[in-house]
Structures are given as structure tokens and as C-alpha cells.
Design an enzyme around this catalytic site. Sequence first.
Site, PDB file in Angstrom:
ATOM      1  N   THR A  13       0.825  -1.220   0.000  1.00 33.58           N
ATOM      2  CA  THR A  13       0.000   0.000   0.000  1.00 33.58           C
ATOM      3  C   THR A  13       0.858   1.270   0.000  1.00 33.58           C
ATOM      4  OG1 THR A  13      -1.541  -1.277   1.327  1.00 33.58           O
ATOM      5  CG2 THR A  13      -1.900   1.082   1.248  1.00 33.58           C
ATOM      6  N   VAL A  14       1.810   1.355   0.938  1.00 39.74           N
ATOM      7  CA  VAL A  14       2.604   2.590   1.050  1.00 39.74           C
ATOM      8  C   VAL A  14       3.601   2.691  -0.099  1.00 39.74           C
ATOM      9  CG1 VAL A  14       4.196   3.894   2.521  1.00 39.74           C
ATOM     10  CG2 VAL A  14       2.318   2.595   3.558  1.00 39.74           C
ATOM     11  N   ALA A  33      13.710  19.671  -4.233  1.00 41.45           N
ATOM     12  CA  ALA A  33      14.885  18.899  -3.780  1.00 41.45           C
ATOM     13  C   ALA A  33      16.176  19.385  -4.423  1.00 41.45           C
ATOM     14  CB  ALA A  33      14.674  17.418  -4.099  1.00 41.45           C
ATOM     15  N   GLU A 129      10.070   9.755   9.070  1.00 43.21           N
ATOM     16  CA  GLU A 129       8.863  10.572   9.276  1.00 43.21           C
ATOM     17  C   GLU A 129       7.591   9.729   9.200  1.00 43.21           C
ATOM     18  OE1 GLU A 129       8.614  14.327   9.726  1.00 43.21           O
ATOM     19  OE2 GLU A 129       6.896  13.228  10.522  1.00 43.21           O
ATOM     20  N   GLU A 190      -7.014  -4.870  11.184  1.00 38.86           N
ATOM     21  CA  GLU A 190      -6.340  -6.037  10.603  1.00 38.86           C
ATOM     22  C   GLU A 190      -7.018  -7.322  11.083  1.00 38.86           C
ATOM     23  OE1 GLU A 190      -3.462  -5.824   8.829  1.00 38.86           O
ATOM     24  OE2 GLU A 190      -2.946  -3.720   9.178  1.00 38.86           O
ATOM     25  N   LYS A 205       5.291   4.248  18.585  1.00 42.47           N
ATOM     26  CA  LYS A 205       5.336   5.627  18.076  1.00 42.47           C
ATOM     27  C   LYS A 205       5.671   6.617  19.193  1.00 42.47           C
ATOM     28  CE  LYS A 205       1.976   4.405  14.496  1.00 42.47           C
ATOM     29  NZ  LYS A 205       0.540   4.283  14.211  1.00 42.47           N
TER      30      LYS A 205
END
Length: 449
Positions: A13-14, A33, A129, A190, A205
Site C-alpha cells: 500500500t505505502v 529537492a 517521518e 487487521e 510511536k
Amino acid sequence: MKPIQVGLLGIGTVGSGTFNVLQRNQEEIRRRAGRGIEIAMVADLDTERARSVVGDTAKVVGDAREIIANPEIDVVIELIGGYGIAKALVLEAIAAGKHVVTANKALLAVHGSEIFKAAAEKGVMVAYEAAVAGGIPIIKALREGLTANQIQWVAGIINGTTNFILSEMRDKGLDFDVVLKEAQRLGYAEADPTFDIEGVDAAHKVTLMSAIAFGIPVQFDKAYVEGITKLSAADIKYAEQLGYRIKLLGITKRTDKGIELRVHPSLVPTKRLIANVEGAMNAVVVHGDAVGTTLYYGKGAGSEPTASAVIADLVDIARLHTADPEHRVPPLAFQSNTLVAAGGELPVLPMSEVVTSYYLRIRVADEAGVLAKITSILAGMGISIDALLQREAGEVSGDSEGSQGVPQTDLIILTHATREGDMDTALAQIQQLPTVLAPINRIRKEELN
Ligand code: HSE
């Protein structure tokens, strides 16, 4: 300048989101950049799926080590997850002199010290991040935007699954297990939701945020972790009547004795903005001595929100690739030689030393003198009562008479701040009273002011 060459490990997914956003916004990203960013190689066990995402634009391989061995690759993005193969590959990529971008909070919260040390020795960057609160740039905010401040505390809704479940429980008056099943059916939770509902994901986190807020090493093993599985619709309803919402918070706080590092359900005043963060959204409140209280809100998961964070890290790396490593932002915000040693000047406190206030729900026999006994035990431990409600047990749960036919009632007590160890002692004594008919429900309360 030649585009920086990126190898992607894992295109789920990511990974797909990262590829798509980089393609779509490539011109603006290049202008920001100072050079292009090109995903040159992708490794995934499912090479068919990988090819269906990247077409001919990148070389697809089944073996991640082909990417690590390629001297043309400058940056490796690790999106595999977990501590197993992901850890080995990240360390191998660092050893091969690659910069690493990862969304893997579990890996960094548990093995961060080893990984950051290896990266420092090799002079490469490890950027993360996307590991905390998905698309919200909270690492950037804590590490750079708030760098003038002595951070005093951070509190966040940093797990979307549990926030979704709690929102549904409140909206529909349903109990935890009913909502969990529905969340799984809808794909919000999930199939194995353990890390989310037991608070482990949030603890990973908050461990990372604690390290960068206070300049301490990552110490997941010292975090107190309690999930939402024991919460009932009754507690959510009573909290509402008292002007509070229940949220799973990751909290880290600087105190005179050390650092609090904890995840647990918390009552938060309904009037606070963070109490109104609903559904799968995330939010983090940071209190700094100079800036005061700041709030960061957004999507904590999902393909493109998380990709947004991954690409922000790629842009940072593209900008700083040629800089002297000493002039880069340190991975844990503080220069590594100034990190306070684990257990040293700023120890992570055991839960018994944490000071907070409490919501207690005590199911009692509805007879003379019960309340007096309970309040006298609390007073004996120096625990001060802030508010008190008595509700017929049946008002919420439909069982105002217990199995022995004894009339029952729920006492709901809010306390002022007290040491958790003292509260433990008081609750153990109250639980022994013959008129206390069920295990006491205790939920911590945070005013966040
Ligand atoms: N499972 C997490 C959540 C997202 O529900 O917020 C990834 O950290």
C-alpha cells in the site's frame, strides 16, 4: 545533477503510494529537492504485483539484496515492516553506505539505538517521518520546528484503528468486541489486530517521539502499554456525562523525577480539540516551554498520506546527500554524544511513579455506609476526590440487580492527581470490601492543559 537513485523494498500500500506520488508530482519535487528523485529498483516477493505498479520505469527484483548490492543505488526505502528480515536489510543497506528511509516504527522503537549507531558510523541518514502518525509531519515538527523549546509533554492519538473503534463505541453505544468485529469486516482493523488494540503500535510511536522530545535513547522496553480491550460502553457513557471522551493516548512527559512514557485509554475533557478527533484520524499535542501548546492533525495511515511522509524524507536526503554528516539534523534531534544515557539523569519512570488523575467505576451493593468506606480508604492514601456520580447499574448495563438479587449501583469517582502506586494500594483495599461486587474499572484522566 543526476537524479538520486532509490531502491524500494516492499511495494504494498505505502510503496505504491510512494511510487504514484513521486510520478505525479515529480516536477515540483525536483524543484524543491534541487535534483530528481528516481525509484530505479523495486524488490518484492510478488514481482507480478510490483510490475503492475511500476511498469517499465523501474527494475523489479524478487531479492532485496540485489538492490543493496547495486552501487548505483543511493537510498533504500524499507517498507517491509517488523523486526525480522527488515532489520537485517536495513543494517545491510547502512553497511553498504546507503541512506535509509523507513516507516517501520516497531523496528526503530526496539532496535533504534543499534540502527542509528550503525548509520552514524557509516555517515548515512536514517529517516523515519512515516513511522509516526503517517502523513502528519510530527517528526519534523518535534525535531526542527520546535527546536528552540524545552518540550514538556507530548500526547497523541497515534493509532487510527483504535480511535475508529472508540469513536464507533461512543456513537453507537456498542461494546468493544462488537465494534472490533465490524471494523474487521469493513477492513479498518487487521485480521490480527493485536498490536493496534493492545496499544503496542501506539507505544512504538510514542517511544520515538519521547526520544526526540527529550534527548534520550529509544526505550520501548520501559514503556507502559495498555490497550482498549477492557473498555466498556458504560465507561464511555459515564465519561461523556462527566464532560470527557475516552481516547487511547500515547503520552510522554518530563517530570522532576524523570520521563513518563505510557500508552493507555485516557479521559480527555470534551472541550479539548484532541477529544474531538474522530474515526481513523490521528492528532498529536506538543507542549513546549516557549511555544506553549501546539496541535498536529491528519491521516495517520493510508497509501498516499504515508507516502507524503516517505517522500519528505527522500527530499531531505536529496538535499543533504552531499553535506558533511555533522551538519545534518541528528536522527534523534539531539547530537548523539549528548543523548542522556538510559536510566541516567532522565530515567523512564515506572508506572507506579507516574502522577495522574483517575476515573474509577466501582460496582457496589447499594446499602448504607458503602461510599463512606471507599472514600475513607482514598483519603487514607491522600487521594482527593474531584467529582462523584452514582448511577443505577441498570441505567447503562441493564443489570441493576446482581445474580444474588442484591441491589447494585455504580459509583463513578473522579480523583485529583495522585501517584499511581498510591492509587494501586487504595484500589487493592477497596477491591477487598465485601460490598464491592465486581473488579474495579480504573481509567486514567488527562486534562492536557
Ligand atoms: N495500524 C496503524 C493504525 C497504522 O491503525 O494507526 C500504521 O501505524
